[in-house]
Enzyme design. Structure first.
Site, PDB file in Angstrom:
ATOM      1  N   ASP A  10       0.860  -1.186   0.000  1.00 33.23           N
ATOM      2  CA  ASP A  10       0.000   0.000   0.000  1.00 33.23           C
ATOM      3  C   ASP A  10       0.894   1.234   0.000  1.00 33.23           C
ATOM      4  O   ASP A  10       1.763   1.386   0.867  1.00 33.23           O
ATOM      5  CB  ASP A  10      -0.891  -0.044   1.256  1.00 33.23           C
ATOM      6  CG  ASP A  10      -1.914   1.076   1.252  1.00 33.23           C
ATOM      7  OD1 ASP A  10      -2.297   1.536   0.159  1.00 33.23           O
ATOM      8  OD2 ASP A  10      -2.319   1.490   2.352  1.00 33.23           O
ATOM      9  N   ASP A 105      -3.284   2.408  -5.811  1.00 36.28           N
ATOM     10  CA  ASP A 105      -2.077   2.483  -4.981  1.00 36.28           C
ATOM     11  C   ASP A 105      -1.927   1.297  -4.039  1.00 36.28           C
ATOM     12  O   ASP A 105      -1.219   1.364  -3.047  1.00 36.28           O
ATOM     13  CB  ASP A 105      -2.057   3.793  -4.185  1.00 36.28           C
ATOM     14  CG  ASP A 105      -2.929   3.726  -2.948  1.00 36.28           C
ATOM     15  OD1 ASP A 105      -4.046   3.183  -3.041  1.00 36.28           O
ATOM     16  OD2 ASP A 105      -2.477   4.192  -1.887  1.00 36.28           O
ATOM     17  N   GLU A 106      -2.564   0.202  -4.384  1.00 32.07           N
ATOM     18  CA  GLU A 106      -2.607  -0.914  -3.443  1.00 32.07           C
ATOM     19  C   GLU A 106      -2.749  -2.222  -4.217  1.00 32.07           C
ATOM     20  O   GLU A 106      -3.534  -2.293  -5.158  1.00 32.07           O
ATOM     21  CB  GLU A 106      -3.862  -0.695  -2.598  1.00 32.07           C
ATOM     22  CG  GLU A 106      -3.915  -1.366  -1.282  1.00 32.07           C
ATOM     23  CD  GLU A 106      -5.286  -1.116  -0.645  1.00 32.07           C
ATOM     24  OE1 GLU A 106      -5.767  -2.029   0.018  1.00 32.07           O
ATOM     25  OE2 GLU A 106      -5.864  -0.028  -0.830  1.00 32.07           O
TER      26      GLU A 106
HETATM   27 MG   LIG Z   1      -2.587   3.886   0.247  1.00 32.02          MG
END
Ligand SMILES: [Mg+2]
Length: 395
Positions: A10, A105-106
């Site tokens: 993350d 983003d993960e």
């Molecule tokens: Mg994040």
């Protein structure tokens, strides 16, 4: 080593981090990405400096402004975030093809098959963190565990720039989870949390020790069963991409149509090596190999053969590729050549057969070990550091 190694990665305060990276003058300031404070709307992401004032995502921007009037409010620049997101996913895919993105983003990564190449889970996590930082200038937090549930919980525990490794043993896992609040569990929504809270179940440790019958009476049979499994860190889901990878292939189109069989063969062997490397990285064995030939006039043929036993080594893939190719008469120049494998599975055979290995299986095991050794050398010193002779001699 555990049966599986899963990473959850993350990015830290992603949108805010991208803005600060692109505009270094924002470094160290409370930065809020989202609606401007004079409009209705919410905070999308904010920097860690802004979090110190109590600002968090999904909070109305007006409230954020009240908490910190000198914060820098910026509208989101999604195009730019997606650009960086692609770079990050590309870094992930360098380590394993088994990537399941959850958002820009993960992502979850199954690095089980990548361990022989890059080291154990923590070593891979460190390498990925360094590679992401080098490529984008941004930090991420990683959870390393034997399943998705644990990896996801772990990545969130030491943000930013965190690396959290969950123990492998049953006992270690239970102890790791015990102090965490119940709200960390998937499926524990507000309503359920309130019910559990009313019965003084506040931590995952409380869930581990409560009598199953009591828990079932409070939240229902099926939720209780699922909570109990998760409370002990049991989760056998596969990444969404893992089962979708049904075939692996590579092909090249020649700059000029090729009449020279030797040139086509060299290209084919190179393709077989590349496919083999991807196959081993993904931790699969193939049951079918296929070549594809496109002639000068664009007509195309494919030829395939079963691989028995299923394999992932370069030598067998090369032999099979050549055998399939040499059966075809080169009646016209070749425009494109391709090689691929399909029928992917996670083991080479049924485990009980290992006691009575056939000579074919022994050869295949030896060839696999050799191919993996070559992969390790190439990972360290580059692809050209080791070349195979075209005679396929493995001794
Ligand atoms: Mg994040």
């Amino acid at each position: 080593m555990p049966a599986k190694t899963i990473l959850h990665i993350d990015m830290d305060a992603f949108f805010a981090a991208v803005e600060v990276h692109d505009h270094p003058e924002l470094m160290g300031l409370p930065v809020v990405i989202g609606s401007p404070p004079d409009k209705r709307g919410v905070v999308s992401t904010c920097s860690y400096e802004a979090r110190k004032f109590g600002i968090h995502s999904a909070m109305p921007s007006r409230t954020a402004f009240k908490l910190c009037s000198h914060a820098v409010f910026l509208p989101p620049n999604m195009k730019r975030y997606h650009e960086i997101s692609e770079q990050i996913m590309e870094v992930f895919r360098h380590f394993t093809p088994l990537v399941e993105p959850l958002s820009c983003d993960e992502a979850f990564l199954d690095v089980t098959g990548a361990r022989y190449l890059f080291g154990d889970g923590p070593a891979i996590a460190r390498k990925i963190k360094a590679a992401v930082l080098e490529k984008t200038g941004l930090t991420c937090s990683v959870g390393v565990a034997s399943n998705m549930f644990l990896a996801k919980i772990a990545s969130d525990l030491n943000k930013p720039d965190g690396l959290t490794i969950v123990p492998d043993s049953e006992k270690g896992i239970a102890a790791f989870l015990a102090p965490l609040p119940v709200k960390r569990m998937w499926g524990a929504g507000r309503k359920t949390q309130a019910i559990l809270e009313a019965h003084h179940i506040r931590t995952i440790g409380d869930l581990q020790t409560v009598a199953p019958a009591k828990l079932a009476a409070w939240v229902g049979e099926s939720a209780a069963a699922s909570f109990r499994r998760l409370a002990f860190g049991i989760d056998d889901r596969e990444l969404a991409t893992a089962s979708e990878e049904k075939s692996i292939s590579n092909e090249i189109t020649f700059d000029e149509d090729q009449r020279d069989a030797k040139v086509v063969e060299a290209a084919l062997l190179d393709l077989a090596d590349k496919v083999g490397m991807r196959l081993r990285r993904a931790g699969f064995y193939a049951t079918t190999a296929q070549i594809k030939l496109r002639w000068k006039d664009f007509s195309t043929i494919t030829r395939q053969r079963r691989l028995d036993p299923p394999c992932c080594d370069d030598i067998t893939l090369r032999e099979t590729a050549l055998e399939l190719f040499r059966k075809e008469a080169l009646h016209s120049p070749v425009r494109l050549i391709g090689f691929g494998v399909s029928g992917l599975r996670l083991t080479a055979d049924a485990p009980q057969l290992d006691l009575f290995q056939s000579p074919e299986k022994k050869t295949s095991t030896r060839r696999e070990a050799l191919s993996r050794a070559v992969d390790r050398i190439r990972a360290k010193f580059g692809r050209k550091s080791i070349q195979r002779g075209s005679n396929l001699n493995e001794n």
